[in-house]
Design a protein around this motif. Structure first.
Motif, PDB file in Angstrom:
ATOM      1  N   TYR A  23       0.793  -1.236   0.000  1.00  0.00           N
ATOM      2  CA  TYR A  23       0.000   0.000   0.000  1.00  0.00           C
ATOM      3  C   TYR A  23       0.825   1.287   0.000  1.00  0.00           C
ATOM      4  O   TYR A  23       0.265   2.361  -0.198  1.00  0.00           O
ATOM      5  N   GLY A  24       2.121   1.205   0.224  1.00  0.00           N
ATOM      6  CA  GLY A  24       2.950   2.406   0.302  1.00  0.00           C
ATOM      7  C   GLY A  24       2.939   3.229  -0.960  1.00  0.00           C
ATOM      8  O   GLY A  24       2.988   4.458  -0.925  1.00  0.00           O
ATOM      9  N   HIS A  25       2.835   2.566  -2.100  1.00  0.00           N
ATOM     10  CA  HIS A  25       2.830   3.270  -3.385  1.00  0.00           C
ATOM     11  C   HIS A  25       1.605   4.153  -3.563  1.00  0.00           C
ATOM     12  O   HIS A  25       1.609   5.060  -4.397  1.00  0.00           O
ATOM     13  N   HIS A  28       2.245   7.681  -3.577  1.00  0.00           N
ATOM     14  CA  HIS A  28       3.067   8.176  -4.691  1.00  0.00           C
ATOM     15  C   HIS A  28       2.391   7.826  -6.012  1.00  0.00           C
ATOM     16  O   HIS A  28       2.959   7.141  -6.859  1.00  0.00           O
ATOM     17  N   LYS A  29       1.196   8.315  -6.206  1.00  0.00           N
ATOM     18  CA  LYS A  29       0.391   7.932  -7.369  1.00  0.00           C
ATOM     19  C   LYS A  29       0.935   8.448  -8.694  1.00  0.00           C
ATOM     20  O   LYS A  29       0.556   7.956  -9.755  1.00  0.00           O
ATOM     21  N   ALA A  31       4.073   8.199  -9.585  1.00  0.00           N
ATOM     22  CA  ALA A  31       5.163   7.320 -10.023  1.00  0.00           C
ATOM     23  C   ALA A  31       4.624   6.308 -11.032  1.00  0.00           C
ATOM     24  O   ALA A  31       3.492   5.833 -10.896  1.00  0.00           O
ATOM     25  N   LEU A  33       3.676   2.937 -12.840  1.00  0.00           N
ATOM     26  CA  LEU A  33       3.260   1.675 -12.236  1.00  0.00           C
ATOM     27  C   LEU A  33       4.407   0.673 -12.155  1.00  0.00           C
ATOM     28  O   LEU A  33       4.562  -0.014 -11.142  1.00  0.00           O
ATOM     29  N   ALA A  36       6.447   1.378  -9.157  1.00  0.00           N
ATOM     30  CA  ALA A  36       5.727   0.986  -7.936  1.00  0.00           C
ATOM     31  C   ALA A  36       5.815  -0.527  -7.723  1.00  0.00           C
ATOM     32  O   ALA A  36       6.040  -0.988  -6.605  1.00  0.00           O
ATOM     33  N   VAL A  39       9.549  -1.478  -6.759  1.00  0.00           N
ATOM     34  CA  VAL A  39       9.863  -1.064  -5.385  1.00  0.00           C
ATOM     35  C   VAL A  39       9.102  -1.947  -4.394  1.00  0.00           C
ATOM     36  O   VAL A  39       9.669  -2.411  -3.396  1.00  0.00           O
ATOM     37  N   SER A  40       7.835  -2.207  -4.685  1.00  0.00           N
ATOM     38  CA  SER A  40       7.034  -3.070  -3.802  1.00  0.00           C
ATOM     39  C   SER A  40       7.635  -4.471  -3.718  1.00  0.00           C
ATOM     40  O   SER A  40       7.694  -5.072  -2.648  1.00  0.00           O
TER      41      SER A  40
END
Length: 112
Positions: A23-25, A28-29, A31, A33, A36, A39-40
């Motif tokens: 959910y952290g991304h 940072h909407k 960024a 996909l 995201a 990184v996830s």
């Protein structure tokens, strides 16, 4: 550290990583996909390094059902804090009541 306590500590740490991975991304909407996702995925790698030992160690004293139940309750608690502080979303009374009902169900698993 106790075989009863260490899995709980590891599951809490694991869930912090998991919650940020999943959910952290959302914070940072803008960024792309693919970034995201990558990184996830990188964050989730560290989550596994905590979750797998937690379950391996915990299974010495807890059943698999108890470990899974514990993990779900920890997930809800961590997510509630994350949602409020990272995403700045208020938790409604109905959401908190629903989480409470899940916790009551978890208590039944441990009474077993």
């Amino acid at each position: 550290m106790s075989t009863y306590i260490l899995p709980v500590v590891l599951l809490i740490a694991s869930n912090v990583f998991m919650t940020f991975a999943w959910y952290g991304h959302l914070g940072h909407k803008t960024a792309p996909l693919w970034i995201a996702v990558m990184v996830s995925w990188g964050i989730a790698f560290f989550e596994y390094w905590l979750a797998v030992p937690a379950n391996r160690i915990g299974h010495q004293v807890y059943t698999a059902a108890q470990l899974k139940t514990m993990q779900e309750v920890i997930t809800l608690v961590v997510f509630a804090g994350f949602s409020a502080f990272w995403l700045k979303e208020q938790l409604s009374l109905t959401t908190l009541a629903g989480f409470g009902l899940i916790a009551c169900g978890a208590a039944l698993v441990f009474r077993g």
